[in-house]
Every structure is written in structure tokens, then in C-alpha cells.
Write a protein that holds these residues in place. Structure first.
Motif, PDB file in Angstrom:
ATOM      1  N   VAL A  62       0.826  -1.207   0.000  1.00  0.00           N
ATOM      2  CA  VAL A  62       0.000   0.000   0.000  1.00  0.00           C
ATOM      3  C   VAL A  62       0.861   1.258   0.000  1.00  0.00           C
ATOM      4  CG1 VAL A  62      -1.713   1.328   1.299  1.00  0.00           C
ATOM      5  CG2 VAL A  62      -1.972  -1.140   1.067  1.00  0.00           C
ATOM      6  N   ASN A  63       1.882   1.293   0.850  1.00  0.00           N
ATOM      7  CA  ASN A  63       2.783   2.439   0.892  1.00  0.00           C
ATOM      8  C   ASN A  63       3.545   2.605  -0.418  1.00  0.00           C
ATOM      9  OD1 ASN A  63       3.079   1.751   4.255  1.00  0.00           O
ATOM     10  ND2 ASN A  63       2.649   3.814   3.577  1.00  0.00           N
ATOM     11  N   LEU A  64       3.962   1.495  -1.010  1.00  0.00           N
ATOM     12  CA  LEU A  64       4.712   1.557  -2.268  1.00  0.00           C
ATOM     13  C   LEU A  64       3.838   2.071  -3.411  1.00  0.00           C
ATOM     14  CD1 LEU A  64       6.810  -1.747  -2.151  1.00  0.00           C
ATOM     15  CD2 LEU A  64       7.678   0.590  -2.001  1.00  0.00           C
ATOM     16  N   VAL A  65       2.621   1.558  -3.502  1.00  0.00           N
ATOM     17  CA  VAL A  65       1.724   1.966  -4.584  1.00  0.00           C
ATOM     18  C   VAL A  65       1.315   3.436  -4.442  1.00  0.00           C
ATOM     19  CG1 VAL A  65      -0.598   1.627  -5.513  1.00  0.00           C
ATOM     20  CG2 VAL A  65       0.850  -0.339  -5.098  1.00  0.00           C
ATOM     21  N   GLY A  66       1.172   3.898  -3.213  1.00  0.00           N
ATOM     22  CA  GLY A  66       0.709   5.261  -2.980  1.00  0.00           C
ATOM     23  C   GLY A  66       1.785   6.327  -3.072  1.00  0.00           C
ATOM     24  N   ALA A  67       3.041   5.936  -3.277  1.00  0.00           N
ATOM     25  CA  ALA A  67       4.136   6.908  -3.296  1.00  0.00           C
ATOM     26  C   ALA A  67       4.448   7.370  -4.712  1.00  0.00           C
ATOM     27  CB  ALA A  67       5.385   6.290  -2.665  1.00  0.00           C
ATOM     28  N   ASP A  68       4.729   8.670  -4.836  1.00  0.00           N
ATOM     29  CA  ASP A  68       5.207   9.212  -6.116  1.00  0.00           C
ATOM     30  C   ASP A  68       6.687   8.897  -6.307  1.00  0.00           C
ATOM     31  OD1 ASP A  68       2.752  10.419  -6.857  1.00  0.00           O
ATOM     32  OD2 ASP A  68       3.149  12.057  -5.461  1.00  0.00           O
ATOM     33  N   HIS A  69       7.436   8.924  -5.193  1.00  0.00           N
ATOM     34  CA  HIS A  69       8.867   8.592  -5.227  1.00  0.00           C
ATOM     35  C   HIS A  69       9.203   7.744  -4.010  1.00  0.00           C
ATOM     36  CE1 HIS A  69       8.839  12.226  -7.812  1.00  0.00           C
ATOM     37  NE2 HIS A  69       9.773  11.569  -8.472  1.00  0.00           N
ATOM     38  N   VAL A  70      10.071   6.765  -4.206  1.00  0.00           N
ATOM     39  CA  VAL A  70      10.549   5.908  -3.119  1.00  0.00           C
ATOM     40  C   VAL A  70      12.070   6.030  -3.055  1.00  0.00           C
ATOM     41  CG1 VAL A  70      10.727   3.560  -2.221  1.00  0.00           C
ATOM     42  CG2 VAL A  70       8.635   4.298  -3.381  1.00  0.00           C
ATOM     43  N   VAL A  71      12.581   6.354  -1.865  1.00  0.00           N
ATOM     44  CA  VAL A  71      14.023   6.508  -1.680  1.00  0.00           C
ATOM     45  C   VAL A  71      14.505   5.443  -0.705  1.00  0.00           C
ATOM     46  CG1 VAL A  71      15.889   8.081  -1.068  1.00  0.00           C
ATOM     47  CG2 VAL A  71      13.757   9.003  -2.011  1.00  0.00           C
TER      48      VAL A  71
END
Length: 203
Positions: free
Chosen positions: A180-189
């Protein structure tokens, strides 16, 4: 395959598995896993009273014929204060997802983020003090905006405190990573160590 490490002393990259960061995007699987993850978080504690569970008399309040509609007692669902038809009861909304399918969905999301240029890797975040100003400067350096997810191998308290006043910025320990957090993010660092832990988990 190689992922470039941003902010390293010299231009460097980290070797990653094609299986984890280069797999094809499986939309149906990702949708299934995201829905199941959200469903598992539902409380499922809603409860209503059916006609048979209502308190009150069961005496027939008027004669059977000659008064219009025929009724038994005031606990019927048609009356205000009566029981509920098909009353809701506590239940579990959990959906079974195999471990293999769950990990495949995470791999699929990470690979798609990488293909779209929305996945970045850093040596570390370099936040030693809980200062919002330092975090804002770091995000500007990384050229990320919108809904940003920072994933660390061991998220420190200073990192959490520096990020908490910035809207749409979330900090997660790598062990708490979820679809859920991954799908909802515009950018992942991700930090380099977080990348290694993710590979150990998903490879």
C-alpha cells in the motif's frame, strides 16, 4: 543490473538482482495484494440487532383484520426502533494471500517504480538531528516531491522527527515495507543497506 547511488563521494552504483528490480509489472496480482492488505486492516466489529435479538414485548399490538396492514409486534424492521433486516455481525475481512504471491507483488511494484524513474538509492539520509529544515534540504537535493516514501534499514528517531512535519512524507523501516505504501508513493528513496535487505527478503 545496476542502480545508481545518489550522493556518494564518487559516481557509484549498487548491483541488484534482475528478479527483484527488473521483473515485469503484474497489475492483476498487485491489485489483489493491495486489496487484501487493506482488507486485513479493517476492524470488522460492526454489530446490529436483528428482530429476534431486540428487547421489548412480542405482544401483537392490534387485531389481525380490519386495521389495514397486518403486523405482529413493534420489533419488526419496518418500524422505527425495530430490528435490522440481515443485521451486520462481527466478522473478519481478511483475504488469504500466499507468501509467494505477496513477494511477487512487491517485486513487481519495485521494478515498475525503477522503470519509471521513481525509485532512488542513497548511501544514507544523513539526518543526524531532528530538524525539518535538514529534511527539506535533503528532499530538494534528491529532487523528489509529492508523496515521498523514505525506507531505511534502521530508521532512527531523528529521521522520523525530521520528517513528521512535512506533508505526504513517510518514513518506514525496511521490515515494515508494504504494498500500500509503495503503490501510494510518487517517489521511493531507499538506502543501500535497505536495498540489500529487500533483496535478501525477495530474492
Amino acid at each position: 543490473m545496476q542502480l545508481q547511488v545518489i550522493g556518494a563521494p564518487s559516481a557509484s552504483s549498487v548491483e541488484v538482482s534482475d528478479l527483484v528490480f527488473g521483473s515485469e509489472f503484474r497489475q492483476a496480482l498487485v491489485h489483489q495484494v493491495v486489496v487484501a492488505y487493506q482488507a486485513a486492516g479493517r476492524a470488522g466489529t460492526k454489530a446490529q440487532l436483528s428482530r429476534g435479538e431486540m428487547s421489548g414485548t412480542t405482544k401483537k399490538f392490534k387485531k389481525q383484520k380490519g386495521g389495514g396492514a397486518r403486523h405482529g409486534d413493534y420489533r419488526a424492521p419496518i418500524f422505527v426502533g425495530g430490528g435490522v433486516t440481515f443485521a451486520a455481525k462481527p466478522r473478519s475481512f481478511a483475504q488469504k494471500v500466499n507468501r509467494k504471491a505477496y513477494r511477487a507483488a512487491i517485486r513487481s511494484i519495485l521494478a515498475e517504480l525503477n522503470r519509471q524513474g521513481r525509485l532512488k538509492v542513497v548511501e544514507n539520509f544523513g539526518i543526524e538531528a531532528p530538524k525539518t529544515k535538514a529534511m527539506v534540504a535533503k528532499l530538494k537535493e534528491l529532487e523528489v516531491a509529492g508523496r515521498v516514501l523514505l525506507v531505511s534499514e534502521d530508521a532512527s528517531e531523528a529521521l522520523y522527527l525530521a520528517a513528521r512535519n512535512i506533508p505526504y512524507l513517510h518514513v518506514l523501516d525496511v521490515m515494515a515495507l508494504n504494498p500500500v505504501n509503495l503503490v501510494g508513493a510518487d517517489h521511493v528513496v531507499l538506502t543501500v543497506e535497505a536495498v540489500k535487505k529487500i533483496e535478501e527478503w525477495l530474492a
